[in-house]
Design a protein around this motif. Sequence first.
Motif, PDB file in Angstrom:
ATOM      1  N   ASN A 248      -4.533 -40.740   5.697  1.00  0.00           N
ATOM      2  CA  ASN A 248      -4.799 -42.014   6.361  1.00  0.00           C
ATOM      3  C   ASN A 248      -4.821 -43.176   5.371  1.00  0.00           C
ATOM      4  OD1 ASN A 248      -4.957 -40.900   8.915  1.00  0.00           O
ATOM      5  ND2 ASN A 248      -7.168 -40.635   8.856  1.00  0.00           N
TER       6      ASN A 248
ATOM      7  N   SER B  13      -2.574 -46.474   5.594  1.00  0.00           N
ATOM      8  CA  SER B  13      -3.169 -47.811   5.557  1.00  0.00           C
ATOM      9  C   SER B  13      -2.516 -48.680   4.492  1.00  0.00           C
ATOM     10  CB  SER B  13      -4.674 -47.710   5.282  1.00  0.00           C
ATOM     11  OG  SER B  13      -5.323 -46.972   6.275  1.00  0.00           O
TER      12      SER B  13
ATOM     13  N   PHE C  45       1.610 -49.452   6.069  1.00  0.00           N
ATOM     14  CA  PHE C  45       1.415 -49.266   7.497  1.00  0.00           C
ATOM     15  C   PHE C  45       2.720 -49.145   8.283  1.00  0.00           C
ATOM     16  CE2 PHE C  45      -0.610 -50.844  11.618  1.00  0.00           C
ATOM     17  CZ  PHE C  45      -1.293 -49.661  11.824  1.00  0.00           C
TER      18      PHE C  45
ATOM     19  N   SER D 130       3.579 -40.495   9.045  1.00  0.00           N
ATOM     20  CA  SER D 130       2.869 -39.979  10.217  1.00  0.00           C
ATOM     21  C   SER D 130       3.092 -38.488  10.420  1.00  0.00           C
ATOM     22  CB  SER D 130       3.290 -40.739  11.476  1.00  0.00           C
ATOM     23  OG  SER D 130       4.684 -40.608  11.694  1.00  0.00           O
TER      24      SER D 130
ATOM     25  N   SER E 197      -2.453 -42.540  20.607  1.00  0.00           N
ATOM     26  CA  SER E 197      -3.125 -43.331  19.580  1.00  0.00           C
ATOM     27  C   SER E 197      -2.149 -43.690  18.460  1.00  0.00           C
ATOM     28  CB  SER E 197      -4.320 -42.555  19.016  1.00  0.00           C
ATOM     29  OG  SER E 197      -4.973 -43.287  18.010  1.00  0.00           O
ATOM     30  N   SER E 198      -1.366 -42.717  18.018  1.00  0.00           N
ATOM     31  CA  SER E 198      -0.360 -42.965  16.980  1.00  0.00           C
ATOM     32  C   SER E 198       0.730 -43.909  17.479  1.00  0.00           C
ATOM     33  CB  SER E 198       0.273 -41.646  16.533  1.00  0.00           C
ATOM     34  OG  SER E 198      -0.686 -40.805  15.934  1.00  0.00           O
TER      35      SER E 198
ATOM     36  N   ASP F  47      -0.209 -47.434  16.944  1.00  0.00           N
ATOM     37  CA  ASP F  47      -0.003 -47.839  15.549  1.00  0.00           C
ATOM     38  C   ASP F  47       1.456 -48.221  15.305  1.00  0.00           C
ATOM     39  OD1 ASP F  47      -2.661 -47.340  15.028  1.00  0.00           O
ATOM     40  OD2 ASP F  47      -2.309 -45.364  14.150  1.00  0.00           O
ATOM     41  N   THR F  48       2.356 -47.456  15.885  1.00  0.00           N
ATOM     42  CA  THR F  48       3.794 -47.737  15.728  1.00  0.00           C
ATOM     43  C   THR F  48       4.138 -49.089  16.324  1.00  0.00           C
ATOM     44  OG1 THR F  48       4.283 -45.370  15.832  1.00  0.00           O
ATOM     45  CG2 THR F  48       6.124 -46.885  16.199  1.00  0.00           C
TER      46      THR F  48
ATOM     47  N   ALA G  87       2.524 -51.956  14.189  1.00  0.00           N
ATOM     48  CA  ALA G  87       3.157 -52.116  12.881  1.00  0.00           C
ATOM     49  C   ALA G  87       4.498 -52.829  12.975  1.00  0.00           C
ATOM     50  CB  ALA G  87       3.347 -50.754  12.229  1.00  0.00           C
TER      51      ALA G  87
ATOM     52  N   GLN H 103      -2.445 -52.062   6.736  1.00  0.00           N
ATOM     53  CA  GLN H 103      -3.049 -51.948   8.058  1.00  0.00           C
ATOM     54  C   GLN H 103      -4.068 -53.069   8.243  1.00  0.00           C
ATOM     55  OE1 GLN H 103      -4.656 -48.057   8.904  1.00  0.00           O
ATOM     56  NE2 GLN H 103      -6.216 -48.873  10.277  1.00  0.00           N
TER      57      GLN H 103
ATOM     58  N   LEU I 156      -7.369 -52.769  17.768  1.00  0.00           N
ATOM     59  CA  LEU I 156      -7.131 -51.367  17.420  1.00  0.00           C
ATOM     60  C   LEU I 156      -8.205 -50.438  17.987  1.00  0.00           C
ATOM     61  CD1 LEU I 156      -5.765 -49.098  15.644  1.00  0.00           C
ATOM     62  CD2 LEU I 156      -7.240 -49.882  13.781  1.00  0.00           C
TER      63      LEU I 156
END
Length: 601
Positions: A77, A81, A84, A90, A169-170, A173-174, A177, A358, A511
């Motif tokens: 992680n 971060s 990002f 991932s 959840s991932s 993030d995609t 970002a 991040q 987030l």
Amino acid sequence: MAYSQNWNLENIFAGGISSPTLKKKLLLITDQTADFSQKITNYNLSNDQPNYQNFIDLTTLAQKIEAGLLQASVFVNALISDDFSNTTLSAKAAKINVLKATYAQPLGKFKQLLAKIEPNSWAIILKLPTIKPIAFALTEMRQQAVELLDDNTENLLKQLELDGLSAWSSHYDTIAASLTMPFTDANNQTTTISAGQALNHLEGYPDAAVREKLLTNYENMWAQAEGLVADTLNHLAGFRLTEYASHNIKDFLQKPLALNRMSKATLDAMWQTVSANKSILVPYFERKAQLIGKKKLGFQDIYAPIKVPGYQAPTITYDYAAKFIITNFEQFSPKMASLARKAFENRWIEAENRPGKQPGGYMESVPELGESRIFLTFTGSPNDASTIAHELGHAFHSSVLTDLPFWRGNYAMNVAETASTFAELVVNDAKVQEAKNVAEKLTLLDAKLNNPVAMLMNIHARYLFEISFYKARQDHLVSPDELNNLMLNAQKTAFADSLDKYHPHFWASKLHFYIDDIPFYNFPYTFGYLFSLGIYALAKKTGDFEEQYIALLRDTANMSTEELAKKHLGVDLTKPDFWQAAIDIIAQDINEFLTLSEQFI
């Protein structure tokens, strides 16, 4: 001394994402999990008496696995971060999630094993010297076993979670970002910035006109992605609700409350007291609007620095912030100061201000090293010292538990936010007290009041939104328009309808709504802040506070929240008295702000 603003990850696993030691660790965890599973399958309680050594070995092995999983997860992680937008990272995070899901299967069997132990044997086991320090954790697991389904169903749910809860959840993030937007500064220079950079400017850029345009563009950026983000939020919540239903959990607050080891009575007492005191912040907002040259604050102004004639808030250096934190921690706890010094000197902190990082900040424990890692972005604002202090408070909390079993470090989020907010209070108070003139004191007091605004209003809005959203999601997929309306209504209620501009796409930009392992990532912050105010007031009165404080922290994973408060503070959290006393402390700062600012309007 010049401190590095980049953290050291090499002593965790050398070699980055392709680290041979990381690969070796993941293989070891795989083997340990298989061994744990076999030991549980073969366990026979009657053959383990009278000293229960096999049972003790099971608890030791489980804690080793969990510490290893945390260590690997923190490392990966941290790399994510740092970079990002690098989607290749991932894959390693996904592999760790698979290991977590695999471990969850024998852990479920272990909990079921606990539930089958008859009361007399259970009482004997809990008194064993090795078991006694983790008796609370084991009792908690024994109670959780009641909710578990059969092994095959539980295993299936954990596997589905990988491409369900964790995947969504991932996916967020995609999306986050990939977002960028134009930003025009006070000199009319336009650049392209990331969502994370936009958030930093939104909360701290000194020019009101720039902030207002920034919020408009920020809203537009998230509006363009609202369909994708709404799908993500709906499916995250949908997975949770389906899983709750499968375990016969009808109240979506049951799990968040259990995770925080607190009762609904405590939660209700806290929010009812907060709601009853909204009015104390309205005059502060009105005065702040006058000081920045506006009739009314907008959402983009709530954390903005005020403008006091003849005073310009200085830009501070990272080294100055470090020295200030260490010096003022020393006043309350030499051990806190020592921990902070160690964190700076040993490069536990990633603080460099650069694109590609991040958004936000956090602290994670590195259990097998007895260390922590802190992530944030240092911009030179005086508020940045408070942010660092906040995360160091988390690190101190973890540091006082390193001699205890791993399960004694599984403290809940609400009490985790207590230690961090306490550390932040120490630094914020010191900044106000050391002000050289009224203008500087007023500016610093305004910065200090960012916390109650966040905890009593912003966090409350998040809580109210999620309550409304989960109620709606039980019935249907919630559209972006409906999500915007739910957030707008929540913000108007939480901010006492005191703003002239709101942030309806906050549900998309925040987030915290998309974190997979902790539902309702909001009310624990307000709890921690108000709880820490009570502790801070005690600290200023008590000469031997350090040991008393450490004793409280060491108990945070060893009893319920209500028991913790009763044992160490002598208060009943289900009554409004404690919460009102904490808010009365905030009122003192507001009154001082109003008095000092009169000469500048």
